[in-house]
Enzyme design. Structure first.
Site, short mmCIF file in Angstrom:
data_model
loop_
_atom_site.label_atom_id
_atom_site.label_comp_id
_atom_site.label_asym_id
_atom_site.label_seq_id
_atom_site.Cartn_x
_atom_site.Cartn_y
_atom_site.Cartn_z
N HIS A 64 0.84 -1.20 0.00
CA HIS A 64 0.00 0.00 0.00
C HIS A 64 0.88 1.25 0.00
O HIS A 64 0.61 2.22 -0.73
CB HIS A 64 -0.91 0.02 1.24
CG HIS A 64 -1.94 -1.06 1.25
ND1 HIS A 64 -3.29 -0.80 1.26
CD2 HIS A 64 -1.82 -2.42 1.27
CE1 HIS A 64 -3.96 -1.94 1.28
NE2 HIS A 64 -3.09 -2.95 1.30
N ASP A 108 -6.35 5.35 3.07
CA ASP A 108 -6.51 3.95 2.70
C ASP A 108 -7.80 3.38 3.30
O ASP A 108 -8.60 4.10 3.90
CB ASP A 108 -5.29 3.17 3.19
CG ASP A 108 -4.86 2.07 2.23
OD1 ASP A 108 -5.75 1.45 1.60
OD2 ASP A 108 -3.65 1.83 2.11
#
Length: 312
Positions: A19, A117
């Protein structure tokens, strides 16, 4: 670019390098347009990031927020690569402990945009209350996001088998579903964990609270999924491309990569197949053996038994 047209954009990825790196690549692309980036993570994760190109370094500011210690999380663990799978739940609990520090940062720095996120389910509400435009930037494809429950839908999936068929809000035929062994392996994170908040709930709240959705994908690759995502979530969905890694080349080749590159250069065109399991995959010995067995079977099928025997 005029000074008054430059934006200040804050980035807050989940604590996994699968990520963090896409967030950094997107940050570099945005910084190339002259915008300022505040890249927020923990000290150890930031220390492990690749070096920035000299022309972008002045535009990307790394904001280090110390990760709170929680019971069950090993000392100095700041990303999923530092812990086995069963400890990731404690990493999520520690990540939730960053709520107050990032709130203080947002209050004092007042970025124009905040991209976050799937994990900080509490952050969209904070950003909105502070008047900061915000978006969920997903490193997952649109097809994966469409499997998350829309806020207005009723999700009656309660057991692993329910995830092996498409959910009812997907309106076209598809084979994009979990296989039973896949969902069984991660079903604990779908339902509950030590943070007392499931991954499903985190994703649903982030999708509900964000102003728009940015996806690491392209319209050419999955147009039907991106259109469906926009429809079921009721907000703009912006594909930002696949974001291949763009590490800064210091001119010093790492020895391991140099050997790999030399080997690849000596192979015939079309003779090498690249298979990626993810940067943090931790296969068991049984899985490694099965991967090796499948490799031998396919080499034998493609090249024939005699050639496969010659290659070993």
């Amino acid at each position: 670019m005029a000074a008054d047209s430059k934006l200040h954009i804050a980035m807050f990825p989940w604590l996994a390098f699968g990520h963090i790196i896409p967030y950094l690549v997107l940050s570099k692309l945005i910084a190339q347009k002259g915008h300022k980036i505040s890249f927020i993570s923990t000290p150890r994760n930031i220390h492990r990031l690749p070096k920035l190109p000299p022309n972008l370094a002045p535009l990307i500011n790394f904001v280090k927020l110390p990760l709170p210690q929680v019971d069950g999380l090993p000392e100095d663990a700041e990303s999923t690569t530092d812990v086995p799978y069963d400890k990731v739940q404690y990493l999520k609990k520690a990540y939730d402990g960053l709520k107050d520090p990032i709130t203080v940062f947002l209050e004092t720095s007042r970025p124009d945009w905040l991209l976050y996120d799937f994990s900080p389910y509490w952050l969209p509400r904070i950003a909105t209350s502070l008047g900061i435009s915000n978006a969920f930037f997903s490193i997952l494809l649109g097809a994966a996001l469409c499997n998350a429950k829309p806020y207005s839908a009723i999700d009656d999936r309660t057991k692993p088998e329910d995830f092996t068929v498409p959910p009812k809000w997907i309106t076209f035929p598809t084979k994009v579903v979990f296989r039973l062994f896949e969902i069984s392996r991660i079903f604990d994170s779908v339902t509950a964990n030590a943070s007392e908040v499931s991954d499903s709930y985190r994703m649903e709240e982030v999708l509900r609270g964000c102003e728009m959705i940015a996806v690491r994908s392209s319209m050419e690759f999955e147009p039907e999924w991106l259109h469906l995502l926009e429809e079921i979530q009721g907000k703009p969905c912006i594909p930002v491309g696949m974001l291949p890694t763009t590490d800064y080349d210091t001119g010093e080749e790492i020895d391991t990569w140099s050997l790999i590159k030399q080997w690849l250069d000596n192979q015939g065109k079309g003779s090498v197949v690249y298979v990626a399991f993810g940067s943090e995959a931790k296969p068991s010995q049984i899985e490694i053996t099965e991967i090796a067995r499948v490799r031998v079977v396919w080499i034998t099928i493609l090249l024939g038994a005699e050639e496969a025997s010659r290659l070993g």
